[in-house]
Design a protein around this motif. Structure first.
Motif, short mmCIF file in Angstrom:
data_model
loop_
_atom_site.label_atom_id
_atom_site.label_comp_id
_atom_site.label_asym_id
_atom_site.label_seq_id
_atom_site.Cartn_x
_atom_site.Cartn_y
_atom_site.Cartn_z
N PHE A 39 0.85 -1.23 0.07
CA PHE A 39 0.12 -0.08 -0.05
C PHE A 39 1.01 1.20 0.16
O PHE A 39 0.55 2.24 -0.84
CB PHE A 39 -1.09 0.16 1.25
N GLY A 40 1.81 1.52 0.90
CA GLY A 40 2.50 2.46 1.06
C GLY A 40 3.65 3.01 -0.36
O GLY A 40 3.61 3.96 -0.74
N ASN A 41 3.80 1.88 -1.12
CA ASN A 41 4.75 1.91 -2.24
C ASN A 41 3.79 2.65 -3.30
O ASN A 41 4.02 3.77 -4.26
CB ASN A 41 5.28 0.75 -2.76
N VAL A 42 2.54 2.15 -3.42
CA VAL A 42 1.48 2.43 -4.66
C VAL A 42 1.01 3.88 -3.99
O VAL A 42 0.92 4.59 -4.72
CB VAL A 42 0.36 1.56 -4.43
N PHE A 43 0.73 4.21 -2.78
CA PHE A 43 0.49 5.56 -2.33
C PHE A 43 1.30 6.44 -2.72
O PHE A 43 1.11 7.75 -3.44
CB PHE A 43 0.06 5.53 -0.64
N ALA A 44 2.79 6.12 -2.44
CA ALA A 44 3.79 7.44 -2.68
C ALA A 44 3.82 7.70 -4.24
O ALA A 44 4.00 8.55 -4.58
CB ALA A 44 5.02 6.90 -2.15
N VAL A 253 -10.47 3.08 1.25
CA VAL A 253 -10.65 3.44 2.69
C VAL A 253 -9.55 3.90 3.46
O VAL A 253 -9.39 4.75 4.26
CB VAL A 253 -11.50 2.16 3.65
N ALA A 254 -8.36 2.97 2.93
CA ALA A 254 -7.04 3.28 3.75
C ALA A 254 -6.62 4.40 3.43
O ALA A 254 -5.91 4.92 4.04
CB ALA A 254 -6.13 2.12 3.22
N ALA A 255 -6.69 4.84 2.20
CA ALA A 255 -6.02 6.15 1.57
C ALA A 255 -6.70 7.39 2.07
O ALA A 255 -6.29 8.42 2.42
CB ALA A 255 -6.28 6.46 0.05
N LEU A 256 -8.12 7.09 2.63
CA LEU A 256 -8.86 8.26 3.24
C LEU A 256 -8.16 8.50 4.54
O LEU A 256 -8.18 9.73 5.02
CB LEU A 256 -10.31 8.10 3.38
N LEU A 257 -7.68 7.38 5.35
CA LEU A 257 -7.36 7.40 6.50
C LEU A 257 -5.88 7.46 6.79
O LEU A 257 -5.47 7.61 7.93
CB LEU A 257 -7.83 6.14 7.28
N THR A 258 -5.07 7.53 5.86
CA THR A 258 -3.60 7.53 5.79
C THR A 258 -3.09 8.73 6.55
O THR A 258 -3.28 9.91 6.02
CB THR A 258 -3.03 7.32 4.41
N PRO A 259 -2.50 8.79 7.73
CA PRO A 259 -1.69 10.03 8.27
C PRO A 259 -0.64 10.47 7.82
O PRO A 259 0.32 9.49 7.25
CB PRO A 259 -1.80 9.56 9.73
N ASN A 260 -0.04 11.46 8.01
CA ASN A 260 1.30 12.09 7.40
C ASN A 260 1.26 11.91 5.84
O ASN A 260 2.47 11.41 5.33
CB ASN A 260 2.36 11.41 8.22
N ARG A 261 0.34 12.26 5.03
CA ARG A 261 0.15 11.93 3.68
C ARG A 261 1.68 12.60 2.97
O ARG A 261 1.98 11.81 2.01
CB ARG A 261 -1.26 12.73 3.06
N GLU A 262 1.67 13.80 3.17
CA GLU A 262 2.76 14.51 2.45
C GLU A 262 4.09 13.75 2.73
O GLU A 262 5.00 13.64 1.58
CB GLU A 262 2.78 16.12 2.60
N GLN A 263 4.26 13.47 3.92
CA GLN A 263 5.54 12.77 4.21
C GLN A 263 5.75 11.53 3.58
O GLN A 263 6.94 11.08 3.09
CB GLN A 263 5.69 12.54 5.81
N LEU A 264 4.49 10.61 3.51
CA LEU A 264 4.75 9.44 2.79
C LEU A 264 4.95 9.64 1.40
O LEU A 264 5.64 8.64 0.81
CB LEU A 264 3.31 8.66 3.09
N ILE A 265 4.22 10.48 0.70
CA ILE A 265 4.62 10.72 -0.76
C ILE A 265 5.93 10.98 -0.94
O ILE A 265 6.61 10.61 -2.20
CB ILE A 265 3.77 11.84 -1.38
N ALA A 266 6.64 12.01 -0.18
CA ALA A 266 7.89 12.59 -0.42
C ALA A 266 8.99 11.45 -0.18
O ALA A 266 10.04 11.47 -0.72
CB ALA A 266 8.17 13.70 0.44
N GLN A 267 8.85 10.48 0.93
CA GLN A 267 9.77 9.81 1.35
C GLN A 267 9.58 8.19 0.98
O GLN A 267 10.50 7.32 1.07
CB GLN A 267 9.92 9.84 2.79
N GLY A 268 8.33 7.95 0.56
CA GLY A 268 8.07 6.65 0.03
C GLY A 268 7.92 5.58 1.30
O GLY A 268 7.74 6.24 2.47
N ASP A 269 7.87 4.17 1.28
CA ASP A 269 7.44 3.59 2.32
C ASP A 269 8.46 2.11 2.14
O ASP A 269 7.93 0.98 1.94
CB ASP A 269 6.04 3.13 2.23
#
Length: 455
Positions: A39-44, A253-269
């Motif tokens: 999920f984190g990799n796809v989100f970022a 559902v998970a994308a709506l609840l993901t905290p620290n969105r900008e940090q995850l997009i910038a740094q990846g997972d």
């Protein structure tokens, strides 16, 4: 139901699988909770448009499933795209298609074992990653050795368990949204005008498509199915459709609840913990642990169990046609499974998994290579549909035999172009090695030849 004797083969594997068994097998191979792990990799990569990435991935795989269904009707036997390209176009093309998808099939079990072992190591660190790898490999090899019916029974139980965990997450997630915990707008996971570009979407889809890989594994069990060829194709489409609904809903559902969105997009997972962090935000630490353990068991046991079975059937089919060493075509007289191929897959999975566990980006590297091999083979599959039906048989069904494969081909090309560059280099090298092996076969007088159909 067509007999494989019509194509020059003997029926050696046990025909015992029903339509439901095939569909469940495909669902387990895809893993209903597969997005948990990536999920984190796809989100970022998608800049938060996770659900859209999965929709694009579904479009690519849906057209591929339709092509699989067409070829399964024409050639109801084990071997998957290797068989379809070889008989639909020519034996050498089939060899290269089989060689391409071997990169997927040989590495998938290793990837699954590695992800699961790393997850379990975080909970029980006293056991090293390689220790978990050994345990998962031995357990799955024993189950597969005991026969396809045993595999089918185990997969039913695991599917129910995965769906229960997914239902718990969705219920808790919806309650959290009702409590006002949403971190973004309801449509953002599908479209964000500030971040949307086609290159972003297709790059994310090239990662998300990993979750869909597995529906095609159903075709490797064609000689162990007691239903007709049309229902084999339908089981692939049905499994893909059900999995897609589950993937889109859970990632939305998970994308709506993901905290620290900008940090995850910038740094990846890189650690692969984003989904479990989101689960904790939604329902507490217990939900984080539940989803993480479920992912480890689903990837390390259920998914890798069927992946090992599918890979051994592909090796069996190619060896039976003398395109791989003959010992891989040996079938156990009692359990009626390709025993040597099963043991070889287990050994390779263990060696590759342990080696990649020593690399910092081992999981990411394996994921890219798995996707490249599968997508390259799927491109050949679409061509095989057009060649076999339109060129050879002069089919008048332009949608199923020309338009749909052409659309599927175009979408896959866009996904492949936006893949990781390293995957292009390593995957391309794998294909070059395949061409060398093919040339050596011709030079030694063992050119690829498939048993002729009985006229």
């Amino acid at each position: 139901m067509s007999s494989i004797e019509e194509f020059g083969y003997r029926q050696e594997l046990q025909r015992s699988l029903s339509f439901a068994d095939l569909m469940i097998y495909g669902l387990i191979f895809m893993v209903p909770i597969a997005p948990f792990g990536i999920f984190g990799n796809v989100f970022a990569t998608s800049h938060g448009m996770v659900a859209l990435a999965y929709v694009i991935g579904l479009v690519a795989m849906a057209f591929t499933a339709l092509s699989y269904a067409q070829m399964a009707r024409a050639f109801p036997m084990a071997g998957s795209v290797y068989t379809y390209a070889g008989r639909g176009i020519a034996a050498p093309v089939g060899f290269m298609a089989g060689w391409a998808i071997l990169l997927d099939y040989l590495l998938v079990p290793s990837l699954l074992y590695l992800i699961a072992s790393a997850a379990m190591h975080t909970f029980i660190p006293v056991i090293p990653v390689w220790g978990w790898l050994v345990a998962f490999v031995v357990l799955n090899t024993v189950v597969n050795y005991l026969g396809i019916q045993m595999t089918a029974k185990i997969t039913r139980v695991m599917l129910v368990a995965e769906l229960v965990v997914l239902a718990i997450f969705l219920v808790v997630g919806v309650i959290a949204l009702a409590q006002g915990k949403a971190q973004t707008g309801a449509l953002t996971p599908f479209f964000d005008s500030s971040s949307f570009t086609w290159s972003v979407v297709f790059a994310a889809a090239s990662v998300a498509v990993l979750s869909f890989l597995g529906f095609d594994g159903i075709s490797t069990l064609a000689e162990e199915s007691r239903v007709d060829a049309r229902r084999i194709g339908r089981s692939m489409v049905a499994a893909l459709a059900l999995a897609a609904v589950l993937f889109v809903v859970q990632t939305w559902v998970a994308a709506l609840l993901t905290p620290n969105r900008e940090q995850l997009i910038a740094q990846g997972d890189a650690p692969g913990q984003a989904f479990y962090t989101t689960a904790e935000f939604a329902g507490g630490a217990w939900l984080s642990v539940l989803t993480a353990v479920a992912t480890a068991i689903a990837w390390g046991f259920a998914n890798s169990l069927v992946a090992q079975a599918a890979t051994s059937r592909l090796l069996f089919a190619m060896a039976r046609d003398r395109q791989l060493p003959a010992f891989l075509a040996k079938v156990h007289p009692r359990h009626r499974v390709p025993v040597n191929a099963t043991f070889l897959v287990a050994g390779l999975s263990l060696v590759i998994g342990v080696f990649m566990s020593t690399r910092e980006q081992g999981i990411g590297e394996l994921s890219s290579l798995v996707n490249f091999g599968a997508l390259a083979a799927f491109l050949v599959l679409h061509v095989a549909v057009v060649w076999h039906y339109m060129v050879r048989r002069r089919s008048a069904d332009y949608w199923a035999h020309l338009v749909a494969p052409a659309i599927g081909f175009a979408v896959l090309v866009a996904v492949v172009i936006n893949q990781n560059v390293a995957a292009h280099w390593v995957g391309g090298l794998w294909l070059v090695v395949g061409l060398i092996v093919l040339a050596a076969s011709y030079a030694s007088g063992r050119r690829p030849v498939l048993p002729s159909e009985v006229q």
